[in-house]
Design an enzyme around this catalytic site. Structure first.
Site, mmCIF file in Angstrom:
data_model
loop_
_atom_site.group_PDB
_atom_site.id
_atom_site.type_symbol
_atom_site.label_atom_id
_atom_site.label_comp_id
_atom_site.label_asym_id
_atom_site.label_seq_id
_atom_site.Cartn_x
_atom_site.Cartn_y
_atom_site.Cartn_z
ATOM 1 N N SER A 246 -9.955 -0.488 7.047
ATOM 2 C CA SER A 246 -9.375 -0.296 5.716
ATOM 3 C C SER A 246 -8.653 -1.500 5.125
ATOM 4 C CB SER A 246 -8.416 0.903 5.729
ATOM 5 O OG SER A 246 -9.138 2.101 5.800
ATOM 6 N N SER B 3 -9.670 1.846 2.816
ATOM 7 C CA SER B 3 -8.800 2.595 1.925
ATOM 8 C C SER B 3 -7.782 1.737 1.183
ATOM 9 C CB SER B 3 -8.057 3.671 2.735
ATOM 10 O OG SER B 3 -7.238 3.075 3.736
ATOM 11 N N LYS C 106 0.846 -1.202 0.000
ATOM 12 C CA LYS C 106 0.000 0.000 0.000
ATOM 13 C C LYS C 106 0.879 1.248 0.000
ATOM 14 C CE LYS C 106 -3.955 1.996 2.521
ATOM 15 N NZ LYS C 106 -4.852 1.842 3.689
#
Length: 485
Positions: free
Chosen positions: A178, A154, A79
């Site tokens: 997330s 996210s 990420k």
């Protein structure tokens, strides 16, 4: 089956037996990315030259039978809010476009020590603020199961890339759901470890008392293997916990007969769709058939999770994001005529709408006239939520429920309606507020869109969560579905 959909365990076996070279695995992954990612849009940056170079070095070690590391030759996606030395790290924001870190995060050091190979950085909601990956400054990631749907957020890029077979595992971060929510939407396995289990050094902070890094994979055992690799105390992170037990795989196949599981009535209440309720109830029956005892309980303060979470998280974000001022690093407005203008213009131009919304909310909640009414009260609610869990865990080993109230929603459907978007965090935010571990595993589908089952555990008892998830996976999984995407 293509190499791209093989498990970490299988790839490790093939590499150890010299049936395939690490460089072949990496090249196959890049071929898959070139074929699929122009549609899915899960990656923000690729590190192809360095990845192939590293894989070829591992080829030489393989030839010498020097295959050290739990993840030797295994490709990974990270990420884009996790610092990667010499690889652009943007947090999917204009504010950090072009930022190339000069140091490595602790989790990346650990993964390099295990000889995993970095493929690239994955798309996300800007600064991890969002639940759909639509707030990214650069692109919108699509759900591999349905290209009209969001992948969640996210960590949407992290979940989508794994589901699409573009990496065997990825890392995400989880502040209020997330990792787990996109894992649910994309039909993969996502673990939010106990707060303090994994070092946050090198994670660009959103809300420091809530953030936690965790793995996303296509099966439960792979997930446990990755968490073993990244767990452990770190002198660079004062909140990392000195917990010695980082063995999550030795007991993973143990049965769950007699295990006591709690199903909170609030988790199947208002706001949860009928198809999700049905899938979760069927999953509970499966757990019972595996020998677990399941009882209905109450977590009465669940409904206060979202308001207290958004006050606390936004307050911490407003402080953490103050460092992006247009001077030291990050976006620098060219039009400013004074220092004050430079601050204002750099931040107003560099941050997206959702990030600015949360900074405003947090600054308001921390202001002298409202601190007691909002921030302090939210922290009291946080304690009540933790107490609810503590009481249940006096009698039960695991809490079960849906990961998200619905399946993935359509792209563009909720981006302009913050309250509806925030409501998707109903069942995940309490876990972060209490600092507990939570894992999402696939448990069903509705109109082709996956549904996730959430298992919540006692602090630092990820081992039990993996046991339950592994046994459930033997009865329901999407392993055959990925290759048809």
């Amino acid at each position: 089956m293509s190499i791209r959909f093989e498990s970490i365990e299988k790839l490790t076996e093939l590499i150890k037996n010299k049936e395939i070279k690490p460089s072949d695995v990496v090249k196959d992954i890049y071929a898959a990315i070139e074929e699929t990612d122009p549609t899915i849009k899960s990656f923000l940056a690729l590190d192809k030259e360095n990845a192939i170079k590293k894989a070829e070095e591992l080829d030489e070690l393989q030839a010498k039978d020097q295959m050290d590391g739990k993840l030797f030759g295994i490709p990974m996606g990270i990420k884009d809010n996790i610092i990667t030395k010499d690889v652009e790290t943007t947090c999917a924001s204009k504010m950090l476009e072009g930022f190339v870190p000069i140091y490595e995060s602790t989790v990346m050091n650990k993964l390099h020590d295990e000889n995993a190979v970095l493929i690239g950085k994955l798309n996300m909601d800007e600064f991890a603020m969002g639940g759909s990956t639509e707030t990214s400054y650069f692109k919108k990631t699509l759900n591999p199961f349905d290209h009209t749907a969001v992948p969640g957020g996210s960590s949407g890029g992290s979940a989508a890339a794994v589901a699409a077979g573009l990496v065997p595992f990825s890392l995400g971060s989880d502040t209020g759901g997330s990792i787990r929510q996109p894992a649910s939407y994309c039909g993969v396995v996502g673990m939010k470890p106990t707060y303090g289990r994994v070092s946050r050094f090198g994670l660009v902070a959103f809300a420091s008392s809530l953030d936690q890094i965790g793995p996303i994979t296509r099966n439960v055992k792979d997930n446990a293997l990755v968490l073993e690799a990244i767990s452990g105390v770190d002198a660079n992170d004062s909140t990392s916990a000195p917990v010695d037990d980082v063995d999550f795989t030795s007991d993973i196949g143990k049965d769950i007969k007699g295990l006591k599981i709690a199903l909170p009535k609030e988790y199947l209440g208002e706001g949860v769709s009928e198809e999700v309720k049905t899938s979760v109830k069927e999953a509970v029956e499966t757990l019972k058939s595996l020998g677990a005892e399941v009882d209905e309980v109450s977590l009465p303060n669940t409904k206060y999770g979202i308001p207290s979470y958004y006050v606390i998280a936004s307050s911490e974000a407003s402080v953490n994001l103050a460092r992006f001022d247009g001077i030291r690093y990050g976006y620098h407005s060219k039009e400013a005529q004074s220092l004050e203008e430079l601050y204002k213009m750099s931040r107003s131009e560099g941050f997206g709408e959702e990030v600015k919304r949360r900074i405003f909310l947090g600054t308001f909640a921390l202001s002298s006239g409202y601190y007691d009414a909002y921030y302090k009260k939210s922290q009291k609610v946080r304690t009540l939520i933790k107490n609810d869990f503590d009481k249940v865990f006096e009698s039960y080993d695991v809490v079960v429920g849906p990961t998200a109230p619905t399946t993935a929603f359509n792209i563009g459907e909720e981006i302009d309606d913050p309250l509806t978007m925030y409501a998707n965090d109903l069942l995940t935010t309490p876990v972060n507020l209490a600092g507990l571990p939570g894992i999402s595993v696939p448990c069903g589908q509705s109109n082709g869109r996956p549904i996730g089952l959430q298992l919540i555990g006692k602090p630092f008892d990820e081992k039990t969560l993996y046991r339950v998830a592994y046994q459930f996976e033997t009865q329901y999984n999407l392993h055959d579905a990925y290759e048809n995407l």
